[in-house]
Every structure is written in C-alpha cells, then in structure tokens.
Motif scaffolding. Structure first.
Motif, short mmCIF file in Angstrom:
data_model
loop_
_atom_site.label_atom_id
_atom_site.label_comp_id
_atom_site.label_asym_id
_atom_site.label_seq_id
_atom_site.Cartn_x
_atom_site.Cartn_y
_atom_site.Cartn_z
N TYR A 296 -35.62 68.33 2.13
CA TYR A 296 -34.76 68.67 1.01
C TYR A 296 -34.80 67.58 -0.05
O TYR A 296 -34.89 66.39 0.26
N PHE A 297 -34.74 67.99 -1.32
CA PHE A 297 -34.64 67.01 -2.39
C PHE A 297 -33.36 66.18 -2.24
O PHE A 297 -33.36 64.97 -2.45
N TYR A 298 -32.27 66.84 -1.88
CA TYR A 298 -30.98 66.18 -1.79
C TYR A 298 -30.52 66.20 -0.34
O TYR A 298 -30.21 67.25 0.20
N GLN A 299 -30.56 65.03 0.27
CA GLN A 299 -30.31 64.91 1.69
C GLN A 299 -28.97 64.26 1.95
O GLN A 299 -28.39 63.60 1.10
N GLY A 300 -28.48 64.43 3.17
CA GLY A 300 -27.23 63.80 3.56
C GLY A 300 -26.05 64.71 3.27
O GLY A 300 -26.17 65.80 2.72
N ALA A 301 -24.86 64.23 3.65
CA ALA A 301 -23.63 65.01 3.46
C ALA A 301 -23.14 64.85 2.03
O ALA A 301 -23.11 63.75 1.49
N LEU A 302 -22.75 65.96 1.41
CA LEU A 302 -22.24 65.94 0.05
C LEU A 302 -20.82 66.46 0.02
O LEU A 302 -20.56 67.59 0.44
N GLU A 303 -19.89 65.63 -0.41
CA GLU A 303 -18.51 66.09 -0.57
C GLU A 303 -18.37 66.87 -1.86
O GLU A 303 -17.65 67.87 -1.93
N LYS A 304 -19.09 66.43 -2.89
CA LYS A 304 -19.00 67.07 -4.20
C LYS A 304 -20.29 66.80 -4.96
O LYS A 304 -20.79 65.68 -4.95
N LEU A 305 -20.84 67.82 -5.58
CA LEU A 305 -22.04 67.66 -6.39
C LEU A 305 -21.62 67.41 -7.83
O LEU A 305 -21.13 68.30 -8.51
N SER A 306 -21.77 66.17 -8.28
CA SER A 306 -21.39 65.83 -9.65
C SER A 306 -22.60 65.98 -10.56
O SER A 306 -23.70 66.33 -10.13
N ASP A 307 -22.40 65.71 -11.83
CA ASP A 307 -23.48 65.77 -12.81
C ASP A 307 -24.09 67.16 -12.93
O ASP A 307 -25.30 67.32 -13.06
N LEU A 308 -23.24 68.17 -12.90
CA LEU A 308 -23.69 69.54 -13.14
C LEU A 308 -23.41 69.92 -14.60
O LEU A 308 -22.36 69.58 -15.15
N THR A 309 -24.36 70.60 -15.20
CA THR A 309 -24.21 71.07 -16.57
C THR A 309 -24.50 72.57 -16.60
O THR A 309 -25.46 73.03 -15.99
N LEU A 310 -23.66 73.29 -17.31
CA LEU A 310 -23.82 74.73 -17.45
C LEU A 310 -24.11 75.04 -18.91
O LEU A 310 -23.36 74.63 -19.80
N LEU A 311 -25.22 75.72 -19.18
CA LEU A 311 -25.57 76.14 -20.53
C LEU A 311 -25.40 77.65 -20.62
O LEU A 311 -26.03 78.40 -19.88
N VAL A 312 -24.53 78.09 -21.54
CA VAL A 312 -24.19 79.50 -21.62
C VAL A 312 -24.30 79.99 -23.06
O VAL A 312 -24.11 79.23 -24.01
N PRO A 313 -24.58 81.29 -23.25
CA PRO A 313 -24.52 81.87 -24.58
C PRO A 313 -23.07 82.04 -25.01
O PRO A 313 -22.14 81.94 -24.19
N VAL A 314 -22.87 82.34 -26.28
CA VAL A 314 -21.52 82.48 -26.81
C VAL A 314 -20.76 83.56 -26.06
O VAL A 314 -19.56 83.42 -25.76
N ALA A 315 -21.43 84.65 -25.70
CA ALA A 315 -20.75 85.78 -25.06
C ALA A 315 -20.18 85.42 -23.69
O ALA A 315 -19.22 86.04 -23.23
N LEU A 316 -20.75 84.41 -23.02
CA LEU A 316 -20.28 84.02 -21.69
C LEU A 316 -19.39 82.78 -21.72
O LEU A 316 -18.94 82.31 -20.67
N ARG A 317 -19.13 82.26 -22.90
CA ARG A 317 -18.33 81.04 -23.01
C ARG A 317 -16.93 81.23 -22.43
O ARG A 317 -16.45 80.39 -21.67
N GLY A 318 -16.29 82.31 -22.80
CA GLY A 318 -14.91 82.52 -22.36
C GLY A 318 -14.79 82.62 -20.86
O GLY A 318 -13.96 81.93 -20.25
N VAL A 319 -15.60 83.45 -20.22
CA VAL A 319 -15.49 83.62 -18.77
C VAL A 319 -15.91 82.35 -18.05
O VAL A 319 -15.36 82.02 -16.98
N ALA A 320 -16.86 81.60 -18.61
CA ALA A 320 -17.28 80.35 -17.97
C ALA A 320 -16.13 79.35 -17.96
O ALA A 320 -15.84 78.72 -16.93
N HIS A 321 -15.45 79.19 -19.09
CA HIS A 321 -14.33 78.24 -19.16
C HIS A 321 -13.16 78.72 -18.30
O HIS A 321 -12.53 77.93 -17.58
N ASP A 322 -12.84 80.02 -18.38
CA ASP A 322 -11.72 80.54 -17.60
C ASP A 322 -11.96 80.38 -16.10
O ASP A 322 -11.05 80.14 -15.32
N THR A 323 -13.22 80.50 -15.70
CA THR A 323 -13.56 80.46 -14.28
C THR A 323 -13.64 79.04 -13.74
O THR A 323 -13.17 78.76 -12.63
N LEU A 324 -14.24 78.13 -14.51
CA LEU A 324 -14.64 76.85 -13.95
C LEU A 324 -13.86 75.64 -14.46
O LEU A 324 -14.05 74.54 -13.94
N GLU A 325 -13.00 75.80 -15.43
CA GLU A 325 -12.28 74.65 -15.94
C GLU A 325 -10.97 74.38 -15.22
O GLU A 325 -10.31 73.39 -15.50
#
Length: 307
Positions: free
Chosen positions: A188-217
């Motif tokens: 695996y590229f990422y080995q070992g136990a992970l409590e939380k995966l940081s440094d994630l970025t989500l790129l979304v079109p304008v139409a999905l902006r609202g549901v992305a923020h409502d869901t994940l913020e």
C-alpha cells in the motif's frame, strides 16, 4: 524632451508596486495540489521510482530491490501578458485609471497556473499520464499493484439533485480508494494505522458546492446515534469545472507526491517600456514567465461521477 525625469520614474515605480502587491496578495491553489519542480532547461525528465523495499528480518545475505523507474518529459512553455498605457494619462498623473487594470493583470498572472491545473482535471479522462494509461482510468496497473481505479462512479437517485447522504457516501468511497491503492511492489502507498486522513482537498463545480459544504463542513454528520466524525477536506469550487455530475478528491500531503506537477523555469518578470521615447502615444506594461504543468500521482486524485 523624453519623459524620463524624476517625477516620471516615481510614477512608474508606483505602477510596478501596485502590480507587485496585487501579485503577492493572490492566493493560487496550485502550490497545494502540485509537486513543485525547479527546471534549468527547456524541459525536464521527471521520474518516479518504484519497488521501494520493505523491512525484513536480516537472515543470511542482504536482498537488494531493483528500482523500477517510470518517467516522462515535461516541456516548459513561455507565457506573456501585455497592456498599453496612454502616455497623456500617465503624464497627467492619472495612475488611478490604471491601478485596477494592473491589479487585475497581476491577479490573472498569479492564478494562471490554477487555470492550467483545473483544465487538467476534465482532460484527465482522455489524456495519458506516465504509466501509459489515462490519468483517470479504471485499470491502472504498475508492476505487482494489480488493477486499480481512480475513475469511480456512484449511483444517485437524481443526478440533478444530489443528496447529502449520497455525497457523503461518494466522498467516503473516494477516500477509501486512496487508502487502498498499491505501489508497484504490491504494498500500500499509505501504510500503518490511520486515525484521520488529513490534507484532503475536494474540487467541485459550482452546482455541487452547496451539497459539498452542507455535507462535509459539519464535524458531526447524520443525526442521533448515527453521528460519526469524518475526514474533513478543504473544499474548493471552480467555475472551470462545468460537468455538474463530477467531483475530485485529492490527497495533498506534503510528504508524498502530489497529484500534479508544476515545473518552474523562469519566475514572472514585469517591465514598463517607453518612458524615454516619444515614438508612440502609449507605454507598454509587459509580463513574462516560463513554466508548465502536468499529471503526476494519479493515486492521489480520484474522480467521482454521479450516475
């Protein structure tokens, strides 16, 4: 008489200061999602070494792994932007007429690599990367990795109205894919136990902006006993992403190869010309830079399409 006097030079300096300040204040995203490479020629050969050895008990002789190289060449490109400044306005000290123009020119120059990066995303479904596969593909294979997909789909009840539960499940599917991708030696590229995966970025079109923020913020997702803490990505919306059924999940940890590469050959330079000439009625403000962008670590970028 030429206009290269002290007052003219002062006004010229004010214009370049205005440009430089606006350039400095711009906040491009490409340094966050790309592996930065310094170039000293017309192009660079960029390589990724595979078959990284694991750790084993030392019994008998050492066992040396042969490094597998996969590389590609990225050619630098020359970019420019230019505007004309009316000499009479300049001599009449009407610099405020051109301050907004130079500020916008500076912002455009600073964010231009972002445009190139964002254009790589939709093109990645039909553009080969270094492994000979499309950047987004369902069957990436390298050495002993097995077939792997960073081109995922998720069934939605209505692609024109994605629900929060659907977006959450699709996002988790993408993160799980990143966590289970394997390198060419089958590890695996990422080995070992992970409590939380940081440094994630989500790129979304304008139409999905609202549901992305409502869901994940929100830290807590769901209601009642179903509340769970999820990895919270940085959400970036771009109007250059025009397909309203697609979003991109990127892992941009600084310790690893990032999804794209930014190859810097010559930093941006700017020049104001014509101060000491009366040949024309205009002054010329010009910029120039050399760089290019390209695909790199597909295993750190997952495309999700709602179907």
């Amino acid at each position: 008489m030429a206009t290269s006097n002290a007052n003219t030079l002062t006004k010229s300096r004010d214009l370049t200061i205005t440009f430089d300040e606006a350039f400095r204040l711009a906040t491009p995203i490409y340094p966050m999602i790309s592996h930065m490479v310094e170039s000293d020629g017309a192009d660079e050969k960029i390589g990724w070494l595979g078959s990284m050895p694991g750790v084993r008990e030392w019994l008998g002789d050492r066992q040396f792994n042969t490094l597998r190289a996969a590389d590609f060449t990225l050619v630098n490109k020359l970019w420019e932007s230019s505007v004309m400044i009316n000499r009479q306005d300049f001599n009449d000290d009407r610099k405020n007429v051109y301050n907004p123009v130079l500020q916008e020119l500076a912002k455009t120059a600073a964010l231009h690599p972002d445009q190139l990066m964002l254009d790589l995303l939709p093109a990645g479904e039909n553009t080969l990367c270094w492994d000979g596969q499309n950047y987004f593909d369902t069957d990436h294979v390298w050495g002993d990795s097995g077939s792997q997909s960073n081109d995922l789909t998720y069934d939605a009840s209505n692609t024109a109205a994605i629900t929060e539960s659907e977006f959450k499940a699709a996002f988790r599917q993408a993160v799980n894919a990143i966590l289970t991708f394997k390198r060419d030696n089958g590890e695996y590229f990422y080995q070992g136990a992970l409590e939380k995966l940081s440094d994630l970025t989500l790129l979304v079109p304008v139409a999905l902006r609202g549901v992305a923020h409502d869901t994940l913020e929100s830290t807590l997702i769901g209601g009642g006993d179903s509340n769970v803490i999820i990895d919270r990505p940085k959400i970036i919306t771009s109007n250059r992403l025009t397909n309203n059924t697609k979003f991109y999940t990127l892992f941009t940890g600084a310790r690893y190869f990032r999804p794209f590469v930014f190859q810097a050959r010559q930093p941006l330079v700017r020049e104001l010309r014509g101060l000491d000439s009366i040949k024309t009625k205009e002054l010329e403000f010009m910029t120039e830079a050399r760089y290019n962008v390209g695909y790199l670590a597909w295993w750190n970028c997952v495309l999700t399409t709602f179907t």
